[in-house]
Design a protein around this motif. Sequence first.
Motif, PDB file in Angstrom:
ATOM      1  N   THR A   1     -72.246  57.732 -79.053  1.00  0.00           N
ATOM      2  CA  THR A   1     -71.949  56.314 -78.905  1.00  0.00           C
ATOM      3  C   THR A   1     -70.770  56.149 -77.954  1.00  0.00           C
ATOM      4  O   THR A   1     -70.110  57.123 -77.573  1.00  0.00           O
ATOM      5  CB  THR A   1     -71.604  55.693 -80.260  1.00  0.00           C
ATOM      6  OG1 THR A   1     -70.405  56.320 -80.753  1.00  0.00           O
ATOM      7  CG2 THR A   1     -72.734  55.896 -81.263  1.00  0.00           C
ATOM      8  N   LEU A   2     -70.497  54.909 -77.581  1.00  0.00           N
ATOM      9  CA  LEU A   2     -69.357  54.647 -76.710  1.00  0.00           C
ATOM     10  C   LEU A   2     -68.066  55.114 -77.376  1.00  0.00           C
ATOM     11  O   LEU A   2     -67.190  55.700 -76.715  1.00  0.00           O
ATOM     12  CB  LEU A   2     -69.279  53.154 -76.383  1.00  0.00           C
ATOM     13  CG  LEU A   2     -68.121  52.704 -75.481  1.00  0.00           C
ATOM     14  CD1 LEU A   2     -68.210  53.373 -74.118  1.00  0.00           C
ATOM     15  CD2 LEU A   2     -68.133  51.188 -75.331  1.00  0.00           C
ATOM     16  N   ALA A   3     -67.952  54.884 -78.697  1.00  0.00           N
ATOM     17  CA  ALA A   3     -66.749  55.308 -79.418  1.00  0.00           C
ATOM     18  C   ALA A   3     -66.632  56.831 -79.435  1.00  0.00           C
ATOM     19  O   ALA A   3     -65.546  57.384 -79.220  1.00  0.00           O
ATOM     20  CB  ALA A   3     -66.767  54.752 -80.840  1.00  0.00           C
TER      21      ALA A   3
ATOM     22  N   SER B   1     -65.047  51.830 -71.526  1.00  0.00           N
ATOM     23  CA  SER B   1     -66.012  50.919 -70.927  1.00  0.00           C
ATOM     24  C   SER B   1     -65.479  50.318 -69.636  1.00  0.00           C
ATOM     25  O   SER B   1     -66.191  50.234 -68.620  1.00  0.00           O
ATOM     26  CB  SER B   1     -66.369  49.809 -71.919  1.00  0.00           C
ATOM     27  OG  SER B   1     -67.293  48.908 -71.357  1.00  0.00           O
ATOM     28  N   ARG B   2     -64.214  49.917 -69.661  1.00  0.00           N
ATOM     29  CA  ARG B   2     -63.598  49.346 -68.459  1.00  0.00           C
ATOM     30  C   ARG B   2     -63.495  50.382 -67.343  1.00  0.00           C
ATOM     31  O   ARG B   2     -63.739  50.083 -66.167  1.00  0.00           O
ATOM     32  CB  ARG B   2     -62.215  48.803 -68.794  1.00  0.00           C
ATOM     33  CG  ARG B   2     -62.231  47.517 -69.607  1.00  0.00           C
ATOM     34  CD  ARG B   2     -60.817  47.079 -69.923  1.00  0.00           C
ATOM     35  NE  ARG B   2     -60.779  45.760 -70.548  1.00  0.00           N
ATOM     36  CZ  ARG B   2     -59.663  45.170 -70.968  1.00  0.00           C
ATOM     37  NH1 ARG B   2     -58.494  45.785 -70.825  1.00  0.00           N
ATOM     38  NH2 ARG B   2     -59.709  43.973 -71.522  1.00  0.00           N
ATOM     39  N   LEU B   3     -63.147  51.617 -67.703  1.00  0.00           N
ATOM     40  CA  LEU B   3     -62.991  52.663 -66.698  1.00  0.00           C
ATOM     41  C   LEU B   3     -64.329  52.991 -66.047  1.00  0.00           C
ATOM     42  O   LEU B   3     -64.422  53.151 -64.819  1.00  0.00           O
ATOM     43  CB  LEU B   3     -62.391  53.918 -67.329  1.00  0.00           C
ATOM     44  CG  LEU B   3     -62.185  55.110 -66.392  1.00  0.00           C
ATOM     45  CD1 LEU B   3     -61.211  54.764 -65.267  1.00  0.00           C
ATOM     46  CD2 LEU B   3     -61.693  56.332 -67.174  1.00  0.00           C
TER      47      LEU B   3
ATOM     48  N   SER C   1     -72.454  49.667 -66.373  1.00  0.00           N
ATOM     49  CA  SER C   1     -72.030  49.853 -67.756  1.00  0.00           C
ATOM     50  C   SER C   1     -72.123  51.318 -68.161  1.00  0.00           C
ATOM     51  O   SER C   1     -72.766  52.135 -67.486  1.00  0.00           O
ATOM     52  CB  SER C   1     -72.896  49.012 -68.693  1.00  0.00           C
ATOM     53  OG  SER C   1     -74.227  49.512 -68.705  1.00  0.00           O
ATOM     54  N   PHE C   2     -71.524  51.635 -69.305  1.00  0.00           N
ATOM     55  CA  PHE C   2     -71.568  53.003 -69.819  1.00  0.00           C
ATOM     56  C   PHE C   2     -73.006  53.451 -70.065  1.00  0.00           C
ATOM     57  O   PHE C   2     -73.410  54.552 -69.672  1.00  0.00           O
ATOM     58  CB  PHE C   2     -70.752  53.092 -71.116  1.00  0.00           C
ATOM     59  CG  PHE C   2     -70.901  54.403 -71.845  1.00  0.00           C
ATOM     60  CD1 PHE C   2     -70.214  55.530 -71.425  1.00  0.00           C
ATOM     61  CD2 PHE C   2     -71.743  54.500 -72.946  1.00  0.00           C
ATOM     62  CE1 PHE C   2     -70.358  56.746 -72.094  1.00  0.00           C
ATOM     63  CE2 PHE C   2     -71.891  55.706 -73.619  1.00  0.00           C
ATOM     64  CZ  PHE C   2     -71.200  56.826 -73.196  1.00  0.00           C
ATOM     65  N   GLY C   3     -73.808  52.587 -70.720  1.00  0.00           N
ATOM     66  CA  GLY C   3     -75.186  52.958 -71.012  1.00  0.00           C
ATOM     67  C   GLY C   3     -76.013  53.168 -69.763  1.00  0.00           C
ATOM     68  O   GLY C   3     -76.804  54.110 -69.673  1.00  0.00           O
ATOM     69  N   ARG C   4     -75.823  52.297 -68.780  1.00  0.00           N
ATOM     70  CA  ARG C   4     -76.559  52.439 -67.524  1.00  0.00           C
ATOM     71  C   ARG C   4     -76.121  53.684 -66.775  1.00  0.00           C
ATOM     72  O   ARG C   4     -76.949  54.380 -66.175  1.00  0.00           O
ATOM     73  CB  ARG C   4     -76.315  51.202 -66.653  1.00  0.00           C
ATOM     74  CG  ARG C   4     -77.162  51.133 -65.400  1.00  0.00           C
ATOM     75  CD  ARG C   4     -78.616  50.892 -65.737  1.00  0.00           C
ATOM     76  NE  ARG C   4     -79.402  50.566 -64.556  1.00  0.00           N
ATOM     77  CZ  ARG C   4     -80.712  50.381 -64.574  1.00  0.00           C
ATOM     78  NH1 ARG C   4     -81.371  50.489 -65.709  1.00  0.00           N
ATOM     79  NH2 ARG C   4     -81.361  50.074 -63.465  1.00  0.00           N
ATOM     80  N   TRP C   5     -74.845  54.002 -66.810  1.00  0.00           N
ATOM     81  CA  TRP C   5     -74.339  55.208 -66.155  1.00  0.00           C
ATOM     82  C   TRP C   5     -74.971  56.445 -66.772  1.00  0.00           C
ATOM     83  O   TRP C   5     -75.399  57.369 -66.065  1.00  0.00           O
ATOM     84  CB  TRP C   5     -72.819  55.250 -66.273  1.00  0.00           C
ATOM     85  CG  TRP C   5     -72.170  56.445 -65.654  1.00  0.00           C
ATOM     86  CD1 TRP C   5     -72.351  56.930 -64.391  1.00  0.00           C
ATOM     87  CD2 TRP C   5     -71.223  57.322 -66.279  1.00  0.00           C
ATOM     88  NE1 TRP C   5     -71.565  58.045 -64.188  1.00  0.00           N
ATOM     89  CE2 TRP C   5     -70.862  58.309 -65.326  1.00  0.00           C
ATOM     90  CE3 TRP C   5     -70.624  57.347 -67.540  1.00  0.00           C
ATOM     91  CZ2 TRP C   5     -69.958  59.325 -65.606  1.00  0.00           C
ATOM     92  CZ3 TRP C   5     -69.711  58.359 -67.820  1.00  0.00           C
ATOM     93  CH2 TRP C   5     -69.389  59.342 -66.852  1.00  0.00           C
TER      94      TRP C   5
END
Length: 289
Positions: free
Chosen positions: A167-169, A183-185, A193-197
Amino acid sequence: MSADRFPLDRAADSGAGVWQVSVRGIHPVPAASCGRLIYVTDGSAAVESIAGLWVLKRGRAAWLPANLIAHLVARTGAIVAALPLELPVDRQPGPVVVTALLRALVTRLVADADTGLAPTPDGPLHAVLADELNRLPGASDLTPTPADPRLRTLAARLLQSDGLRLTLAAAGREVGMSPRNLSRLVRRETGISFGRWRQKLHVSAAITPLSQGEPVSAVAYAIGYESPSAFISMFRRVTEMTPSEYVDHLRGVPPRPRRPSLRTSVATTLAAALPAALTDWGEWLAFVT
């Protein structure tokens, strides 16, 4: 090319050689005045540069043009060959489809390096190698490459078989960041976005094995997807093509006409029949009135 295998961290003055990674982590690949074919002879490694990030398992290769600075993200024990070519090679940096001829040439050149018989970078074997590289299709990289070292480390982590479940966390904990800051970085460095990356990382990692003929199911499971259909859906969202269509595109094969879906077929049939139906209906109304 050096006949010795040596740790990458002691290769500061050489852009070519047969390197054995002694410490897991990120290792610089010194810039060279000529292009180099990076080939993994054992283990696995990711090649990262300003041009992209490419994951190479054993028996896979990537092309680095002259003066391109790169890094290897590798595990302990990985063996990576860098074969210099002073002959013209007209291709963009990135993964290379490894044919039987290319593998035979690399195997011979690496063996010669191990025995101290390495020819010059413009010798006959290198000429054949350059000709093969000019003939082969490339595997375009789709992944925005971040400059931040934390994201480069995280990219390698996300490409492991369990990276899809992070997960992002959890990904933030891997690099010591809060989910919000991570997420911002990611968005600042890559524009997505993180998921798209992560999806683009997976597509980029899949292109080389797919182009070398590995089944979609094997590639999907290796990356961490629970089913080939889930992987194909993700691949199509990122590239607007199925894996097979994308590989055909890389090889210059003309796109095959798609079979229309049932919904499309019904809609087409109705659209063709509607004017005639309306005409018949009008004639019937005129008759009964």
